[in-house]
Design an enzyme around this catalytic site. Structure first.
Site, mmCIF file in Angstrom:
data_model
loop_
_atom_site.group_PDB
_atom_site.id
_atom_site.type_symbol
_atom_site.label_atom_id
_atom_site.label_comp_id
_atom_site.label_asym_id
_atom_site.label_seq_id
_atom_site.Cartn_x
_atom_site.Cartn_y
_atom_site.Cartn_z
ATOM 1 N N SER A 152 -46.631 12.725 42.370
ATOM 2 C CA SER A 152 -45.806 13.597 41.885
ATOM 3 C C SER A 152 -44.369 13.346 41.969
ATOM 4 O O SER A 152 -43.917 12.270 41.300
ATOM 5 C CB SER A 152 -46.466 14.965 42.598
ATOM 6 O OG SER A 152 -45.847 16.117 41.671
ATOM 7 N N ASP A 234 -55.316 18.364 36.087
ATOM 8 C CA ASP A 234 -54.023 18.758 36.755
ATOM 9 C C ASP A 234 -53.208 19.821 36.148
ATOM 10 O O ASP A 234 -52.915 19.680 35.042
ATOM 11 C CB ASP A 234 -53.470 17.428 37.028
ATOM 12 C CG ASP A 234 -52.047 17.430 37.621
ATOM 13 O OD1 ASP A 234 -51.376 18.450 37.820
ATOM 14 O OD2 ASP A 234 -51.817 16.395 38.199
ATOM 15 N N HIS A 271 -54.323 17.834 40.919
ATOM 16 C CA HIS A 271 -52.993 17.382 41.516
ATOM 17 C C HIS A 271 -53.536 17.009 42.760
ATOM 18 O O HIS A 271 -52.188 16.623 43.549
ATOM 19 C CB HIS A 271 -51.924 18.414 41.078
ATOM 20 C CG HIS A 271 -50.484 17.711 41.291
ATOM 21 N ND1 HIS A 271 -50.108 16.890 40.129
ATOM 22 C CD2 HIS A 271 -49.781 17.938 42.030
ATOM 23 C CE1 HIS A 271 -48.792 16.629 40.381
ATOM 24 N NE2 HIS A 271 -48.452 17.011 41.801
#
Lengths: 293, 293
Positions: A152, A234, A271
């Site tokens: 991320s 995600d 995620h």
């Protein structure tokens, strides 16, 4: 820059050690990091160093606990460095107001806005200071063999540090990989907020330095080794925070094929660390191809 | 007993789902658990069920996040059930005063002391209620093939539930394994505090039902499949809370060899999830030998 050892845990026959030191790059604040050193490392057999950059809200612990990297790293004989995600305790007004800016959200830049520039220098902290501190501590690491990866915000960090180190000619890292990276931050809310906060020149300043999709356009076909995974379930991908397609298109337009820049859409993954742990060993093995070449 | 699905995460091609339901065994309180179901499971191919019992202070999440079980479970085609470690929200006076008694510390017993007996029935919750709830939900699980493992307090739970299911003739579990189990709780502070609290008969009552070292003496050489790992740098081992040597001695005295009861001392490992994650896959493969036989 003496290192203080806070804890040590044996894992997969190696040692995970948590350290603290006074960080010059972060304006003299105490900084912590974790370092995994595999069992085969020694003065006579220094091992490659893979740096892992975490995402928003994380510390040096999250991926060490949940990333599922150590089995593969032990097998390959690779050390893994886990820096923190921001300075801690700077005391800057508002730095703890948001989960996506300030503490836990350093975005791996060197701040140029005067409010943040004394402490928020995670770029220098990760690329220069931590290797120096480790080298001074005489740990069995081979700094001529480094790679980098992240998740991320940390995927953004890994990609931009890697691409900049090629563009600058420093070539600090042999390969890069990322889980669900913020791949085109000048065009997403997270990146815009961070850059408008940390950088005096805002997004314009970021465009040249801190956007993976912009940086890859400038490489002039310099050889690269890039692996990106993201999940189709995600929510941050779906809401346009990650934009891996933009990065992929820029890479293909710049002449990179899928051997050099591989972007994989993983069906149904989200995620979370469950996604990352699924592909964690795969990423370590990817880097081993280059770290042990 | 309708199951409410709270979240789902794809991991190693399977699904980890968090559920909530109203638990009769726990006195009508809401209870949560996680269930990993591998990708190969279906109505036509029901998969074995491995139950994992967590240690003190944990919830249903800790080992799901840090245990490193899913890679092996996906490969073997085994489901893993993660119950919580106690009732939550019973509101009993003092139940949140200690980290090693009350909330987060149910010790996998059925309480007989009137203060606790309405809610603290983790034995029934784990062995009877959760399989019933899962069966009623028509999940693709084969309840004729179950095994059990756990860590610390959960290692105690796994060993005692396994041994009792042999002694009672129910034979619910085919195999048991434990990381750093509390292996002789009537002789350690944790166990004594728990039994004196939950059981009207205190340690005397526990001796017959809830002490692995005592239970294995009664087996009369009934066939068993037991694997135990503990670390020599485990502070709880060093301070006498675990006592695996007592269990090992009782097993050998009862005529079990190291094929049936294997207790491994792992040099330099501590009590943490780093220890467990190192041997997590190994334990899943151990159970696969019996679950897939």
């Amino acid at each position: 820059m003496a290192l203080e050892q806070l804890s040590t845990n044996k894992v997969f026959d190696g040692q995970l050690v948590k350290y603290r030191f006074k960080s010059a790059a972060l304006g003299g604040l105490n900084a912590q990091f974790n370092l995994f050193v595999p069992a085969n490392a020694s003065e006579a057999n220094k091992v490659p160093l893979l740096t892992y950059l975490s995402g928003l809200t994380c510390t040096e612990d999250n991926a060490a606990q949940k990333g599922n990297f150590f089995g593969a790293a032990a097998k390959e004989g690779i050390a893994i460095l886990f820096p923190d995600t921001s300075p801690r305790g700077a005391g800057i007004e508002g730095e703890t107001d948001s989960w996506d800016f300030g503490v836990g959200a350093g975005f791996y830049v060197n701040a140029t806005h005067p409010k943040w520039s004394k402490h928020y220098n995670m770029l220098t902290h990760v690329t220069i200071e931590l290797p120096q501190v480790l080298e001074a501590a005489a740990l069995p690491l081979d700094f001529s063999r480094q790679s980098i990866f992240g998740h991320s915000m940390g995927g953004h960090g890994a990609l931009t540090l890697y691409l900049n180190s090629i563009l600058s000619g420093v070539k600090q890292y042999r390969s890069v990989s990322a889980f669900a990276p913020i791949a085109n931050p000048i065009n997403c809310p997270w990146g815009q907020k961070a850059f408008n906060g940390y950088l005096q020149g805002g997004i314009e300043e970021a465009k040249d330095k801190y956007d993976a999709t912009e940086l890859i356009k400038k490489l002039n076909k310099a050889p690269v080794h890039i692996l990106v995974d993201y999940g189709t379930a995600d929510n941050f991908y779906k809401s346009g925070q990650l934009l891996p397609e933009n990065f992929l298109k820029a890479a293909r337009d710049a002449g990179y094929d899928e051997v050099q820049v591989r972007v994989r859409s993983q069906d149904g993954y989200d995620h979370s660390y469950y996604f990352m742990s699924t592909f964690g060993a795969d990423h370590v093995h990817f880097h081993a191809n280059f770290l042990k070449a």
